[in-house]
Write an enzyme that holds these catalytic residues in place. Structure first.
Site, short mmCIF file in Angstrom:
data_model
loop_
_atom_site.label_atom_id
_atom_site.label_comp_id
_atom_site.label_asym_id
_atom_site.label_seq_id
_atom_site.Cartn_x
_atom_site.Cartn_y
_atom_site.Cartn_z
N GLN A 161 -11.08 -2.45 -3.24
CA GLN A 161 -9.71 -2.00 -3.48
C GLN A 161 -8.74 -3.07 -3.02
O GLN A 161 -7.54 -2.99 -3.27
CB GLN A 161 -9.43 -0.70 -2.71
CG GLN A 161 -10.33 0.46 -3.08
CD GLN A 161 -10.14 1.62 -2.12
OE1 GLN A 161 -9.29 2.48 -2.33
NE2 GLN A 161 -10.91 1.63 -1.05
N HIS A 195 -8.22 -2.93 -7.98
CA HIS A 195 -6.76 -2.80 -7.86
C HIS A 195 -6.05 -4.12 -8.10
O HIS A 195 -4.88 -4.27 -7.74
CB HIS A 195 -6.38 -2.24 -6.47
CG HIS A 195 -6.77 -0.81 -6.29
ND1 HIS A 195 -6.78 -0.19 -5.07
CD2 HIS A 195 -7.20 0.12 -7.18
CE1 HIS A 195 -7.18 1.06 -5.21
NE2 HIS A 195 -7.45 1.27 -6.48
N CYS A 231 1.35 -11.19 -17.35
CA CYS A 231 2.58 -11.38 -18.13
C CYS A 231 2.90 -10.10 -18.90
O CYS A 231 2.08 -9.62 -19.69
CB CYS A 231 2.42 -12.54 -19.12
SG CYS A 231 3.91 -12.76 -20.15
N CYS A 257 6.03 -17.54 -18.23
CA CYS A 257 4.59 -17.41 -18.47
C CYS A 257 4.10 -18.72 -19.09
O CYS A 257 4.69 -19.18 -20.10
CB CYS A 257 4.33 -16.24 -19.42
SG CYS A 257 2.63 -16.20 -20.08
N SER A 263 -10.00 4.47 3.92
CA SER A 263 -9.62 5.79 4.47
C SER A 263 -10.00 6.93 3.53
O SER A 263 -9.89 8.09 3.90
CB SER A 263 -8.10 5.83 4.70
OG SER A 263 -7.43 5.63 3.46
N ASN A 282 -17.11 2.58 8.90
CA ASN A 282 -15.66 2.62 9.03
C ASN A 282 -15.28 2.77 10.50
O ASN A 282 -16.05 3.31 11.30
CB ASN A 282 -15.10 3.81 8.21
CG ASN A 282 -13.64 3.60 7.82
OD1 ASN A 282 -13.31 2.60 7.20
ND2 ASN A 282 -12.79 4.53 8.24
N ALA A 337 -15.93 -3.22 11.33
CA ALA A 337 -16.73 -3.78 10.25
C ALA A 337 -17.40 -5.10 10.67
O ALA A 337 -18.55 -5.36 10.31
CB ALA A 337 -15.85 -4.01 9.02
C1 BV8 Z 1 -5.05 6.48 -11.23
C2 BV8 Z 1 -2.06 -1.74 -5.00
C3 BV8 Z 1 -5.57 7.46 -13.36
C4 BV8 Z 1 -2.07 -3.12 -4.64
C5 BV8 Z 1 -3.03 0.36 -4.43
C6 BV8 Z 1 -2.92 13.82 -6.00
C7 BV8 Z 1 -4.23 14.01 -5.59
C8 BV8 Z 1 -5.21 13.06 -5.86
C9 BV8 Z 1 -4.89 11.88 -6.54
C10 BV8 Z 1 -3.58 11.68 -6.93
C11 BV8 Z 1 -2.60 12.64 -6.65
N1 BV8 Z 1 -1.43 12.17 -7.14
C12 BV8 Z 1 -1.64 10.94 -7.71
C13 BV8 Z 1 -2.95 10.63 -7.59
C14 BV8 Z 1 -3.61 9.40 -8.09
C15 BV8 Z 1 -3.31 8.23 -7.16
C16 BV8 Z 1 -3.71 8.56 -5.73
O1 BV8 Z 1 -4.89 8.54 -5.41
N2 BV8 Z 1 -2.71 8.85 -4.88
C17 BV8 Z 1 -3.05 9.18 -3.48
C18 BV8 Z 1 -1.97 8.57 -2.56
C19 BV8 Z 1 -3.10 10.71 -3.36
N3 BV8 Z 1 -4.10 7.12 -7.64
C20 BV8 Z 1 -3.61 6.31 -8.60
O2 BV8 Z 1 -2.49 6.38 -9.06
C21 BV8 Z 1 -4.59 5.28 -9.16
N4 BV8 Z 1 -4.60 5.38 -10.60
O3 BV8 Z 1 -5.42 7.48 -10.65
O4 BV8 Z 1 -5.02 6.35 -12.63
C22 BV8 Z 1 -6.98 7.14 -13.71
C23 BV8 Z 1 -8.01 7.45 -12.80
C24 BV8 Z 1 -9.32 7.17 -13.15
C25 BV8 Z 1 -9.60 6.58 -14.39
C26 BV8 Z 1 -8.57 6.27 -15.27
C27 BV8 Z 1 -7.25 6.55 -14.93
C28 BV8 Z 1 -4.19 3.88 -8.78
C29 BV8 Z 1 -4.38 3.71 -7.29
C30 BV8 Z 1 -4.14 2.25 -6.93
C31 BV8 Z 1 -2.90 2.15 -6.10
N5 BV8 Z 1 -2.73 0.76 -5.63
N6 BV8 Z 1 -2.83 -0.89 -4.08
C32 BV8 Z 1 -1.68 -3.26 -3.21
O5 BV8 Z 1 -0.47 -3.25 -2.91
O6 BV8 Z 1 -2.62 -3.41 -2.42
S1 BV8 Z 1 -3.73 1.46 -3.36
C33 BV8 Z 1 -3.77 0.86 -1.78
O7 BV8 Z 1 -4.41 1.89 -0.97
C34 BV8 Z 1 -4.66 -0.35 -1.61
O8 BV8 Z 1 -5.23 -0.79 -2.81
C35 BV8 Z 1 -5.76 0.15 -0.70
O9 BV8 Z 1 -6.93 -0.40 -1.04
C36 BV8 Z 1 -5.77 1.59 -1.05
C37 BV8 Z 1 -6.57 2.48 -0.15
O10 BV8 Z 1 -6.29 2.15 1.17
P1 BV8 Z 1 -7.51 1.60 2.08
O11 BV8 Z 1 -8.04 0.35 1.50
O12 BV8 Z 1 -8.46 2.71 2.32
O13 BV8 Z 1 -6.72 1.21 3.38
P2 BV8 Z 1 -6.19 2.23 4.49
O14 BV8 Z 1 -5.22 1.51 5.35
O15 BV8 Z 1 -5.79 3.52 3.83
O16 BV8 Z 1 -7.50 2.56 5.35
C38 BV8 Z 1 -8.10 1.53 6.10
C39 BV8 Z 1 -9.34 2.13 6.70
O17 BV8 Z 1 -10.03 1.10 7.41
C40 BV8 Z 1 -9.05 3.23 7.72
O18 BV8 Z 1 -9.92 4.31 7.48
C41 BV8 Z 1 -9.34 2.58 9.07
O19 BV8 Z 1 -9.91 3.50 9.98
C42 BV8 Z 1 -10.36 1.55 8.69
N7 BV8 Z 1 -10.36 0.37 9.56
C43 BV8 Z 1 -9.31 -0.22 10.16
N8 BV8 Z 1 -9.74 -1.30 10.86
C44 BV8 Z 1 -11.09 -1.39 10.66
C45 BV8 Z 1 -11.49 -0.33 9.83
N9 BV8 Z 1 -12.77 -0.13 9.47
C46 BV8 Z 1 -13.68 -1.02 9.93
N10 BV8 Z 1 -13.37 -2.06 10.73
C47 BV8 Z 1 -12.09 -2.28 11.11
N11 BV8 Z 1 -11.80 -3.33 11.92
#
Ligand code: BV8
Length: 232
Positions: A87, A105, A113, A132, A173, A197, A215
């Site tokens: 991701q 992602h 573009c 572009c 997460s 995690n 990790a």
């Molecule tokens: C889609 C962009 C349709 C670039 C990102 C209601 C319910 C369910 C779903 C939805 C809903 N309303 C809308 C939705 C869909 C929506 C969604 O899921 N929303 C959520 C908020 C509810 N999703 C979308 O819109 C997606 N598109 O659904 O299209 C479709 C679906 C299928 C097939 C065809 C069409 C698009 C989602 C993409 C959004 N873009 N990023 C950028 O700026 O980066 S998402 C963004 O969050 C990042 O990409 C990131 O990867 C992602 C998830 O976050 P994590 O990577 O998990 O990071 P986070 O900080 O959350 O967690 C870190 C974890 O690491 C923690 O658990 C922590 O404990 C752990 N950690 C920390 N340190 C360590 C560690 N682990 C190990 N070692 C360490 N040292």
């Protein structure tokens, strides 16, 4: 044995790349709707460009950590039996030795573009609206998948999940779909599932096994186990 690994921001945390939802996460100071949606980009392109330009520039100051390198080693040994989907939009998996990385992602080091649809390698800023190289129109945007947009390569990901013997989720997460649903999809198709995690994710109860810790420590240990044939 076919292994699919999904990574999230947590795998890059020890490299100094901010995660999204931990206390000092990226989203602080920026409401998600302010930067990671097409609507935000239409409404305030300079704010969104600035957010991604800063993150793209920050890549020069971070290095892969032992978790990235361990996955690089695993991919070298398993070849086509290993599929890495991330991701993350950083390039730390590539710099950690992974030859094939599926950025569902998108990537910071890529531009898209809006004029001609071309995706191209891009390492500098976009906030000065460069033309572009393909069509000359100044309509380049970050090549990242925002909320409401379709992740890249979902068909390929789903095919890999149906064929997996083992699905491992690292540093995510489980808050964002469709990635957060991969564990259930893989399990439904017969895969064993493992979560590595820092703390239990939102979907931790879907996993056969979960190991909690950093990790940089957990991933090399797990990769050594797989390579020694002791466990998957
Ligand atoms: C889609 C962009 C349709 C670039 C990102 C209601 C319910 C369910 C779903 C939805 C809903 N309303 C809308 C939705 C869909 C929506 C969604 O899921 N929303 C959520 C908020 C509810 N999703 C979308 O819109 C997606 N598109 O659904 O299209 C479709 C679906 C299928 C097939 C065809 C069409 C698009 C989602 C993409 C959004 N873009 N990023 C950028 O700026 O980066 S998402 C963004 O969050 C990042 O990409 C990131 O990867 C992602 C998830 O976050 P994590 O990577 O998990 O990071 P986070 O900080 O959350 O967690 C870190 C974890 O690491 C923690 O658990 C922590 O404990 C752990 N950690 C920390 N340190 C360590 C560690 N682990 C190990 N070692 C360490 N040292």
């Amino acid at each position: 044995m076919r292994i699919v690994v999904l990574t999230g921001a947590g795998i890059s945390a020890e490299s100094g790349v901010a995660t999204f939802r931990d206390s000092d996460g990226l989203w602080e100071g920026h409401d998600v709707e302010d930067v990671a949606t097409p609507e935000a980009f239409e409404r305030q392109p300079s704010v969104v460009h600035g957010f991604y330009d800063d993150r793209r520039a920050a890549l020069a100051g971070v290095e892969p950590n032992p978790a990235h390198r361990a996955l690089g080693r695993l991919g070298d040994v398993l070849g086509d039996d290993f599929f890495l989907v991330t991701q993350n939009i950083d390039d730390l998996h590539e710099r950690g030795g992974s030859a094939h990385v599926h950025h569902m992602h998108g990537e910071l080091r890529s531009a898209l573009c809006r004029g001609c649809g071309a995706r191209m390698s891009w390492t500098r800023e976009l906030s000065d609206y460069p033309p572009c190289p393909g069509c000359g129109v100044s309509e380049l945007r970050p090549d990242v998948v925002w909320f409401g947009e379709v992740p890249y390569g979902m068909d390929l990901i789903q095919l890999q999940l149906t064929r997996a013997d083992l699905f491992v989720s690292i540093g995510t997460s489980g808050a964002v779909y469709p990635a957060a649903g991969f564990v259930q999809y893989a399990a439904r198709h017969g895969a064993r599932t493992l979560e590595l995690n820092l703390m239990p994710s939102e979907g931790t109860h879907f996993f056969d096994e979960a190991r909690h810790g950093r990790a940089g420590e957990l991933v090399p240990v797990w990769v050594d186990e797989v390579l020694a044939g002791r466990s998957g």
